[in-house]
Scaffold this active site. Structure first.
Site, PDB file in Angstrom:
ATOM      1  N   MET A 279       1.100  -1.164   0.092  1.00 55.55           N
ATOM      2  CA  MET A 279       0.287   0.087  -0.057  1.00 55.55           C
ATOM      3  C   MET A 279       0.663   1.556  -0.212  1.00 55.55           C
ATOM      4  O   MET A 279       0.418   2.721  -0.413  1.00 55.55           O
ATOM      5  CB  MET A 279      -0.799   0.007   1.085  1.00 55.55           C
ATOM      6  CG  MET A 279      -0.406   0.081   2.313  1.00 55.55           C
ATOM      7  SD  MET A 279      -1.283  -0.421   4.136  1.00 55.55           S
ATOM      8  CE  MET A 279      -0.162  -0.063   5.493  1.00 55.55           C
ATOM      9  N   HIS A 296      -4.186   3.280  12.161  1.00 56.94           N
ATOM     10  CA  HIS A 296      -3.789   4.226  13.678  1.00 56.94           C
ATOM     11  C   HIS A 296      -2.393   3.442  13.567  1.00 56.94           C
ATOM     12  O   HIS A 296      -1.796   4.160  14.642  1.00 56.94           O
ATOM     13  CB  HIS A 296      -5.121   3.785  14.426  1.00 56.94           C
ATOM     14  CG  HIS A 296      -5.046   2.561  14.884  1.00 56.94           C
ATOM     15  ND1 HIS A 296      -5.326   1.939  16.529  1.00 56.94           N
ATOM     16  CD2 HIS A 296      -4.993   0.878  13.922  1.00 56.94           C
ATOM     17  CE1 HIS A 296      -5.030   0.822  16.556  1.00 56.94           C
ATOM     18  NE2 HIS A 296      -5.003   0.407  14.660  1.00 56.94           N
ATOM     19  N   ASP A 297      -1.555   2.847  12.777  1.00 56.75           N
ATOM     20  CA  ASP A 297      -0.589   2.451  12.906  1.00 56.75           C
ATOM     21  C   ASP A 297       0.224   2.627  12.703  1.00 56.75           C
ATOM     22  O   ASP A 297       2.146   2.266  13.325  1.00 56.75           O
ATOM     23  CB  ASP A 297      -1.241   0.535  12.056  1.00 56.75           C
ATOM     24  CG  ASP A 297      -1.824  -0.143  12.900  1.00 56.75           C
ATOM     25  OD1 ASP A 297      -1.767  -0.365  13.711  1.00 56.75           O
ATOM     26  OD2 ASP A 297      -1.741  -0.741  11.954  1.00 56.75           O
ATOM     27  N   GLU A 324     -11.492   3.575  12.011  1.00 57.04           N
ATOM     28  CA  GLU A 324     -10.704   4.336  12.538  1.00 57.04           C
ATOM     29  C   GLU A 324     -11.427   4.758  13.712  1.00 57.04           C
ATOM     30  O   GLU A 324     -12.665   5.099  13.716  1.00 57.04           O
ATOM     31  CB  GLU A 324     -10.363   5.553  12.028  1.00 57.04           C
ATOM     32  CG  GLU A 324      -9.455   4.948  11.602  1.00 57.04           C
ATOM     33  CD  GLU A 324      -8.094   4.479  11.491  1.00 57.04           C
ATOM     34  OE1 GLU A 324      -7.813   3.647  12.984  1.00 57.04           O
ATOM     35  OE2 GLU A 324      -7.274   3.691  10.573  1.00 57.04           O
ATOM     36  N   GLU A 359      -3.647   7.251  17.933  1.00 57.81           N
ATOM     37  CA  GLU A 359      -4.696   7.233  18.043  1.00 57.81           C
ATOM     38  C   GLU A 359      -5.150   8.988  17.390  1.00 57.81           C
ATOM     39  O   GLU A 359      -4.370   9.701  17.913  1.00 57.81           O
ATOM     40  CB  GLU A 359      -5.998   7.148  18.777  1.00 57.81           C
ATOM     41  CG  GLU A 359      -5.089   6.068  18.789  1.00 57.81           C
ATOM     42  CD  GLU A 359      -6.219   4.862  17.863  1.00 57.81           C
ATOM     43  OE1 GLU A 359      -6.954   4.964  16.937  1.00 57.81           O
ATOM     44  OE2 GLU A 359      -5.683   3.708  17.743  1.00 57.81           O
TER      45      GLU A 359
END
Length: 399
Positions: A279, A296-297, A324, A359
């Site tokens: 990606m 969020h990673d 998310e 986050e």
């Protein structure tokens, strides 16, 4: 700590003595009482926080010994004594005294119920907390799923140890805590450690089942609009999520997209095509792109790269569907955070400790989307409030 307790004792004694001498006015007594109450409350909260690890690790051993399952198999409302529970343990001579004392301790936090009848031992039962830890959900557990693997993952020694390096990360800025300890992120460590990898996959699988149920319930109309159109799940792993969407909406042309090593072990699902790729390089063209707990990673720059690749893969009338967490805004004037803020904070610290991500609040999501070519968006909250998850619809700027 001893000096602080002594201070509290002096405050209480002075108030008591002043009342006996008739020296304290009503206002001063009220003010002193509030001060003492607040100090005591702060001390008690501090005590609970200092020894909070006892609850989390106590929960871990309870799940490892399958205590919630033992109770549940006797019926959803059953209660058992420590001796009765011990009879189900894989040991010929468990220490019943240790077992009873630990169960009673966990019961003080509402993890188990405890009932004491005259001339009989304490009986322990399930509560709304421990029902989420029953693995066999057909026998009194949470029908929505079990969080037992999730608990075991996040109380694993390899996952807890990085917290000891948080201060070093803050002061030096030399890396994320998990990398400082293990030299790699949680995802990579799970790939090289079979035991941790099995636990990681179980935890992600159980969490995903609960989340997918919410997604389908909240976004049914959105998926129906994609019938006879194409949908690609970017970072879809083994394809379980996109397969659930395909089963519910069989007229959508579904594709699962992930790294080659992931796709090589993915299951075969009816109506789902697997495509291998990266990606960060490109994303398959589709009418709509779906991403669940991917961004969020990663940090902001990595997210922009992924989002720009998604933008390039979408037609003018296409859309991006992200699942998310959208962190709530702090409530002004509150001395303590709401439970929504607290859970959001926990999630963010998990990302800080285990990954390179974070986050984000709504304002932060908007900035990322706009910087990547998406100028319109909608946020739809998912039904299960405790999960604190939302669907973010984003549309290309020229759409």
């Amino acid at each position: 700590m001893a000096s602080r307790v002594a201070e509290l004792e002096v405050l209480i004694r002075e108030e008591f003595d002043g009342q006996n001498r008739g020296e304290a006015t009503m206002d001063s007594m009220k003010s002193d009482t509030i001060s003492v109450d607040q100090n005591l409350e702060g001390f008690i909260d501090l005590w609970k926080l200092m020894f909070g690890f006892m609850y989390s690790l106590g929960l871990r051993w309870a799940v490892e010994l399958e205590i919630p399952d033992i109770i549940a198999k006797c019926g959803p409302e059953s209660t058992l004594s420590a001796e009765e529970i011990a009879g189900f343990l894989p040991s010929p001579s468990p220490n019943i005294d240790f077992l009873s004392r630990t169960l009673s301790f966990l019961a003080t936090r509402g993890i188990f119920s405890q009932t004491l009848m005259p001339n009989s031992p304490i009986k322990y039962g399930l509560t709304p907390i421990s029902k989420w830890l029953v693995k066999d959900t057909d026998n009194g557990g949470a029908k929505e799923g079990t969080f037992a693997p999730w608990l075991l993952l996040h109380t694993h020694e390899a996952v807890i140890t990085p917290w000891y390096r948080l201060g070093e990360s803050i002061l030096s800025g030399s890396g994320f805590p998990f990398e400082l300890v293990h030299g790699k992120l949680l995802f990579s460590l799970a790939e090289s450690n079979p035991e941790l990898g099995r636990l990681f996959n179980e935890a992600m699988g159980t969490y995903s089942k609960i989340l997918v149920k919410d997604i389908l319930a909240a976004y049914g109309d959105g998926f129906r609009k994609l019938e006879f159109m194409s949908l690609v799940d970017v970072g879809g792993g083994n394809g379980s999520t996109i397969s659930a969407i395909s089963r519910s909406f069989p007229n959508i042309k579904c594709c699962n997209f992930d790294l080659p090593e992931v796709i090589s072990e993915a299951h075969s699902y009816a109506g789902v095509q697997h495509i291998a790729g990266d990606m960060f390089v490109s994303v398959p063209n589709a009418d709509a792109i779906f991403m669940k707990l991917i961004l969020h990673d990663w940090g902001d720059e990595e997210c922009k790269k992924i989002l720009k690749n998604c933008h390039e893969a979408l037609p003018k009338q296409g859309k991006l569907i992200m699942v998310e967490s959208v962190l709530p805004e702090p409530e002004a004037g509150q001395s303590k955070s709401s439970w929504c803020e607290e859970i959001g904070g926990i999630r963010d610290m998990i990302m800080l400790s285990h990954q390179r991500g974070k986050e984000r609040r709504e304002e932060e999501w908007i900035k990322l989307l706009q910087a990547s070519g998406f100028n319109r968006y909608n946020i739809i909250s998912l039904p299960s409030e405790p999960l604190q998850m939302s669907i973010i619809e984003a549309f290309p700027a020229d759409g």
